[in-house]
Each structure stands twice: as C-alpha cells, then as structure tokens.
Scaffold this active site. Structure first.
Site, PDB file in Angstrom:
ATOM      1  N   LYS A  14       0.912  -1.084   0.115  1.00  0.00           N
ATOM      2  CA  LYS A  14      -0.022   0.077  -0.016  1.00  0.00           C
ATOM      3  C   LYS A  14       0.869   1.192  -0.061  1.00  0.00           C
ATOM      4  O   LYS A  14       0.766   2.160  -0.746  1.00  0.00           O
ATOM      5  CB  LYS A  14      -1.021   0.011   1.308  1.00  0.00           C
ATOM      6  CG  LYS A  14      -1.914  -1.355   1.083  1.00  0.00           C
ATOM      7  CD  LYS A  14      -2.974  -0.831   2.409  1.00  0.00           C
ATOM      8  CE  LYS A  14      -2.361  -1.073   3.811  1.00  0.00           C
ATOM      9  NZ  LYS A  14      -1.915  -2.378   4.199  1.00  0.00           N
ATOM     10  N   ARG A  89      -9.494   1.236   9.197  1.00  0.00           N
ATOM     11  CA  ARG A  89      -9.028  -0.052   9.535  1.00  0.00           C
ATOM     12  C   ARG A  89     -10.151  -1.066  10.104  1.00  0.00           C
ATOM     13  O   ARG A  89      -9.985  -2.129  10.467  1.00  0.00           O
ATOM     14  CB  ARG A  89      -7.808  -0.178  10.190  1.00  0.00           C
ATOM     15  CG  ARG A  89      -6.505  -0.719   9.332  1.00  0.00           C
ATOM     16  CD  ARG A  89      -5.224  -0.564  10.239  1.00  0.00           C
ATOM     17  NE  ARG A  89      -4.070  -1.114   9.967  1.00  0.00           N
ATOM     18  CZ  ARG A  89      -3.140  -0.982   9.437  1.00  0.00           C
ATOM     19  NH1 ARG A  89      -3.228   0.536   8.849  1.00  0.00           N
ATOM     20  NH2 ARG A  89      -2.043  -1.191   9.130  1.00  0.00           N
ATOM     21  N   ARG A 128      11.374  -6.309   4.555  1.00  0.00           N
ATOM     22  CA  ARG A 128      11.453  -4.728   4.570  1.00  0.00           C
ATOM     23  C   ARG A 128      11.906  -4.701   6.155  1.00  0.00           C
ATOM     24  O   ARG A 128      12.669  -3.604   6.267  1.00  0.00           O
ATOM     25  CB  ARG A 128       9.718  -4.345   4.611  1.00  0.00           C
ATOM     26  CG  ARG A 128       9.668  -2.929   4.845  1.00  0.00           C
ATOM     27  CD  ARG A 128       8.129  -2.611   4.671  1.00  0.00           C
ATOM     28  NE  ARG A 128       7.214  -2.909   5.734  1.00  0.00           N
ATOM     29  CZ  ARG A 128       5.876  -2.800   5.609  1.00  0.00           C
ATOM     30  NH1 ARG A 128       5.365  -2.201   4.432  1.00  0.00           N
ATOM     31  NH2 ARG A 128       5.109  -3.206   6.496  1.00  0.00           N
ATOM     32  N   ARG A 134      12.048  -0.975  11.097  1.00  0.00           N
ATOM     33  CA  ARG A 134      10.595  -0.805  11.725  1.00  0.00           C
ATOM     34  C   ARG A 134      10.510  -2.069  12.659  1.00  0.00           C
ATOM     35  O   ARG A 134      10.513  -3.139  12.372  1.00  0.00           O
ATOM     36  CB  ARG A 134       9.446  -0.856  10.664  1.00  0.00           C
ATOM     37  CG  ARG A 134       8.685   0.457  10.286  1.00  0.00           C
ATOM     38  CD  ARG A 134       7.587   0.255   9.246  1.00  0.00           C
ATOM     39  NE  ARG A 134       6.477  -0.572  10.041  1.00  0.00           N
ATOM     40  CZ  ARG A 134       5.284  -0.455   9.119  1.00  0.00           C
ATOM     41  NH1 ARG A 134       5.180  -0.105   8.152  1.00  0.00           N
ATOM     42  NH2 ARG A 134       4.089  -1.010   9.821  1.00  0.00           N
ATOM     43  N   ARG A 146      -0.385  -9.029  13.008  1.00  0.00           N
ATOM     44  CA  ARG A 146      -0.882  -8.024  12.384  1.00  0.00           C
ATOM     45  C   ARG A 146      -1.819  -8.605  11.162  1.00  0.00           C
ATOM     46  O   ARG A 146      -2.820  -7.909  10.957  1.00  0.00           O
ATOM     47  CB  ARG A 146       0.193  -7.248  11.762  1.00  0.00           C
ATOM     48  CG  ARG A 146       0.817  -5.928  12.520  1.00  0.00           C
ATOM     49  CD  ARG A 146       2.043  -5.606  12.448  1.00  0.00           C
ATOM     50  NE  ARG A 146       2.451  -5.139  11.189  1.00  0.00           N
ATOM     51  CZ  ARG A 146       3.258  -4.808  10.504  1.00  0.00           C
ATOM     52  NH1 ARG A 146       4.500  -5.476  10.905  1.00  0.00           N
ATOM     53  NH2 ARG A 146       3.450  -3.956   9.434  1.00  0.00           N
TER      54      ARG A 146
HETATM   55  P1  AMP Z   1       0.917   0.619   8.873  1.00  0.00           P
HETATM   56  O1  AMP Z   1       2.045   1.471   8.611  1.00  0.00           O
HETATM   57  O2  AMP Z   1      -0.412   0.971   7.817  1.00  0.00           O
HETATM   58  O3  AMP Z   1       1.219  -1.054   8.553  1.00  0.00           O
HETATM   59  O4  AMP Z   1       0.231   0.539  10.321  1.00  0.00           O
HETATM   60  C1  AMP Z   1       1.226  -0.007  11.444  1.00  0.00           C
HETATM   61  C2  AMP Z   1       0.382   0.149  12.770  1.00  0.00           C
HETATM   62  O5  AMP Z   1      -0.055   1.461  13.177  1.00  0.00           O
HETATM   63  C3  AMP Z   1      -0.594  -0.976  12.818  1.00  0.00           C
HETATM   64  O6  AMP Z   1      -0.226  -2.339  12.844  1.00  0.00           O
HETATM   65  C4  AMP Z   1      -1.564  -0.438  13.691  1.00  0.00           C
HETATM   66  O7  AMP Z   1      -1.098  -0.569  15.249  1.00  0.00           O
HETATM   67  C5  AMP Z   1      -1.446   1.149  13.546  1.00  0.00           C
HETATM   68  N1  AMP Z   1      -2.237   1.870  12.649  1.00  0.00           N
HETATM   69  C6  AMP Z   1      -2.041   2.478  11.465  1.00  0.00           C
HETATM   70  N2  AMP Z   1      -3.212   2.730  10.802  1.00  0.00           N
HETATM   71  C7  AMP Z   1      -4.119   2.454  11.819  1.00  0.00           C
HETATM   72  C8  AMP Z   1      -5.395   2.461  11.714  1.00  0.00           C
HETATM   73  N3  AMP Z   1      -6.287   3.163  10.748  1.00  0.00           N
HETATM   74  N4  AMP Z   1      -6.376   2.235  12.718  1.00  0.00           N
HETATM   75  C9  AMP Z   1      -5.642   1.563  13.861  1.00  0.00           C
HETATM   76  N5  AMP Z   1      -4.351   1.240  13.839  1.00  0.00           N
HETATM   77  C10 AMP Z   1      -3.825   1.716  12.892  1.00  0.00           C
END
Ligand code: AMP
Length: 191
Positions: A14, A89, A128, A134, A146
């Site tokens: 994404k 989400r 990654r 990260r 996740r």
């Molecule tokens: P991402 O970078 O989108 O993979 O997000 C990394 C982490 O941030 C996720 O595993 C969640 O813990 C948190 N996170 C990101 N976006 C959201 C969202 N829209 N709702 C809840 N948690 C989020």
C-alpha cells in the site's frame, strides 16, 4: 477532488503504491501508520500511547486515528484529494470517514483492495524489516498477529465498501510497476 482508499493486508504494498499514485494524480498520500510513527519519534502523548498497540501488532483505538484524519482533512481543505493508506481499518473508522467527507460535500470514489497471499506477506514484511528497521516488522509473531488482526477486524471494511459498490479487487502479485498499472487502470475507470 479525488478520494481513494488503498486497502489490503500489511505488506501488500500500500505504502509503495500510494506514493506512485499520489504523484500520478496530484493527490496526497495520507498514511495513519506514517503519522503514528512520526508521533512515536517525537514522543508526543499520542505517539506514546500508540506505541503500546503498534509494538504488539494491535490496532490503535478508533478515536485516536479518526482524530488524526479529522485534523488532516481540516488542515488540508484546499487539497486536490487524498489517497488513504492504512485507513480505515475498522468499520467505525469507515463510517466516520464517510460522515466527515459528507459534511464537506465529498465522498470516496473507490476502494482498491490489493490482494496478496498470507505467506508472501510475511516474506515481504520480514524483508522490509531488515531494511527499514521498523520495530513491528522485525518479529515474526508480531507480523503474523498483524495479519490475523487484518483478517478479523479490517476485512469487514471491504464489505462496507462493497455494499456501496465501491470495492475493486486488484492483483497485488508481480512487478511493482505492473501493479501500479493495474491500480491506475482501476482509478481511471472511476473518473
Ligand atoms: P501500517 O504502517 O499501516 O502498517 O500501520 C502500522 C501500525 O499502526 C498498525 O499495525 C497499527 O498498530 C497502527 N495503525 C495504523 N493505521 C491504523 C488505523 N487506521 N487504525 C488503527 N491502527 C492503525
């Protein structure tokens, strides 16, 4: 205005694709994950709270992420549109996003779901993690959690958009450029 939701499991690509698409269409990439990681780096109260969830691969509470999106939509009122990356989400997040946009006379043009098999996701994320550092990409059990959280809490969001006839499935396997091409064709069919 062109508002797109780029959807899919962690590791689907994404973030990478949202960058290309934001340049192609002149719209802003809005990644809640990036905003939360910046808050963690700055040690803000939001960042400190979010970290507790992110380290375990759990979702940050809805009201926190909805607050982030509300602030950005308010601050960037002159934007040509957004590509939402990693948001919504949960179904309440999707409902709130619709409500916020509707108040401004706006709507989501479409949701693009990047489809990638689970084993490929784990492989991509672990790779990654070696490069990005990260924290939540380093530990395989967190990565698998996740993906489980995605399947349980996030996939219902696809049904939310399907009910509005806005769901578009896109094959997320293959060359990055080929996937970008598929996404662009889908977006162009929406306009
Ligand atoms: P991402 O970078 O989108 O993979 O997000 C990394 C982490 O941030 C996720 O595993 C969640 O813990 C948190 N996170 C990101 N976006 C959201 C969202 N829209 N709702 C809840 N948690 C989020």
């Amino acid at each position: 205005m062109l508002n797109i939701v780029l959807f899919g499991p962690p590791g689907a690509g994404k973030g990478t694709q949202a960058q290309f698409l934001s340049e192609r269409y002149g719209i802003e990439q809005l990644s809640t994950g990036d905003i939360l990681r910046a808050a963690i780096a700055e040690k803000t109260p939001l960042g400190l709270e979010a970290k507790r969830y992110m380290d375990k691969g759990e979702l940050v509470p809805d009201e926190k992420v909805i607050g982030i999106i509300a602030d950005v939509l308010e601050a960037r009122r002159d934007s040509k549109g957004f590509i939402f990356d990693g948001f919504p989400r949960t179904t309440p997040q999707a409902e709130q996003l619709d409500a916020m946009l509707e108040k401004k006379g706006l709507s989501i043009a479409g949701m693009l779901l990047l489809e990638v098999p689970a084993e490929e996701l784990v492989r991509r994320i672990m790779l990654r993690g070696q490069q990005s550092g990260r924290a939540d990409d380093q530990d395989e059990s967190v990565v698998r959690n996740r993906i489980a959280v995605y399947e349980k809490q996030t996939l219902p969001v696809a049904e939310f958009y399907e009910r509005q006839n806005k769901l578009h499935r896109v094959d997320g396997m293959g060359e990055i450029a080929a996937i970008t091409q598929r996404l662009q064709q889908t977006i162009d069919s929406l306009r």
